[in-house]
Each structure stands twice: as structure tokens, then as C-alpha cells.
Design an enzyme around this catalytic site. Structure first.
Site, PDB file in Angstrom:
ATOM      1  N   CYS A  85       0.816  -1.213   0.000  1.00 46.91           N
ATOM      2  CA  CYS A  85       0.000   0.000   0.000  1.00 46.91           C
ATOM      3  C   CYS A  85       0.857   1.274   0.000  1.00 46.91           C
ATOM      4  CB  CYS A  85      -0.905  -0.041   1.224  1.00 46.91           C
ATOM      5  SG  CYS A  85      -1.771   1.492   1.571  1.00 46.91           S
ATOM      6  N   CYS A  88       0.088   3.821   2.768  1.00 49.11           N
ATOM      7  CA  CYS A  88       0.616   3.345   4.052  1.00 49.11           C
ATOM      8  C   CYS A  88       2.095   3.687   4.180  1.00 49.11           C
ATOM      9  CB  CYS A  88       0.432   1.841   4.196  1.00 49.11           C
ATOM     10  SG  CYS A  88      -1.282   1.298   4.229  1.00 49.11           S
TER      11      CYS A  88
END
Length: 164
Positions: A85, A88
Site C-alpha cells: 500500500c 501506508c
């Protein structure tokens, strides 16, 4: 769902297979002393030399979450992330800086949702990063998506003020 931790700053716990329980060596930002900081402890970590609060950053998984996050005596910021991600990865350095800024006041616990599906399911994470503030194991604040450090600081300050 989305994202992982950025390259280690030497402050975060990087583990697999419950190595998080052994702790990590953290350099004190005040005096430079190396200190071993366990992922789970009864109190809050302090420098052995100057006694200043140390940032507390740990990894947890489905097995260790209770001991690492829920048993903490201070509020816990939980970062639900995944290695693939990008958002993230973007928010991770800001979270680690927040943990350093709030040393002694919060604990940052990172949970990889790919390897810990029970935790993400328990908290109803439908997107990542999902950030939670826990007090005594109860969610008191939630933030979904990557935001800059200033916004994270405001969010954390408001959540901590609400906890008393």
C-alpha cells in the site's frame, strides 16, 4: 485496502513470527544512549542514562495484539497497513515522527493486515491505512487514509484530550 511501513528509522520494531516481543534497540533522542525497548511492558520506556521518555513503536499480529496493544497503560495508536500500500508507506514516517514527538504519552503499534486478518476484521477496517487510538483496548478515535503529520498531530491531540 492499502499500505506498509517505510524504511526503518531505527525506532520501529520490525518483526516476523512474534519477534516483536523481544524488543528493539532505540537510541535516545536526548543523550544518544542505546536502550532495549520491549514490545510489551508494564510501564513506559525511559532512557537508562538520562531517564527521558523513549518512543515506543512495536509490531503486533493476531497472536500478540492483546499483549502489545490492549495491555498498554498509555493510549495506543494502531496503524493497520499492508506492504503493498503506497499511502501506508507515505504515512508511516509521519506516524513514527508522531511517536517520537509524543514519547511517553502514546505507543504506536503497527499491524500488517495481510498477515493479521483477525485484527483488521475486528476493527472493521475497509481501507488502509486505518489508524485507531485505543485507550484500555477501546477505540476512541479513527482515521482512514494517509494524511500529513500536522493533521495526524491534531487528530492524536484531540483523541488524547478526550481520554483525559
Amino acid at each position: 485496502m492499502c499500505c506498509p511501513s517505510a524504511a526503518g528509522t531505527g525506532l520501529a520494531y520490525r518483526s516476523g513470527d512474534n519477534e516483536a516481543m523481544t524488543g528493539e534497540v532505540v537510541r535516545c533522542g536526548h543523550c544518544g544512549q542505546a536502550n532495549r525497548v520491549p514490545a510489551a511492558a508494564a510501564g513506559t520506556p525511559r532512557c537508562a542514562k538520562c531517564h527521558q521518555a523513549l518512543p515506543w513503536i512495536a509490531d503486533a499480529d493476531d497472536t500478540t495484539f492483546g499483549e502489545v496493544a490492549e495491555a498498554a497503560k498509555i493510549p495506543v495508536i494502531v496503524d493497520l497497513w499492508a506492504p503493498w500500500c503506497a499511502p501506508c508507506r507515505m504515512v508511516s514516517p509521519a506516524l513514527e515522527q508522531l511517536a517520537r514527538d509524543l514519547a511517553g504519552k502514546v505507543k504506536l503499534v503497527k499491524v500488517n493486515v495481510d498477515t493479521s486478518p483477525q485484527i483488521s476484521q475486528r476493527f472493521g477496517a475497509q481501507a488502509i491505512p486505518t489508524l485507531l487510538v485505543l485507550r484500555r483496548g477501546q477505540v476512541i478515535a479513527r482515521q482512514t487514509g494517509a494524511v500529513p503529520l500536522a493533521a495526524l498531530r491534531t487528530w492524536a491531540d484531540n483523541a488524547l484530550a478526550a481520554t483525559g
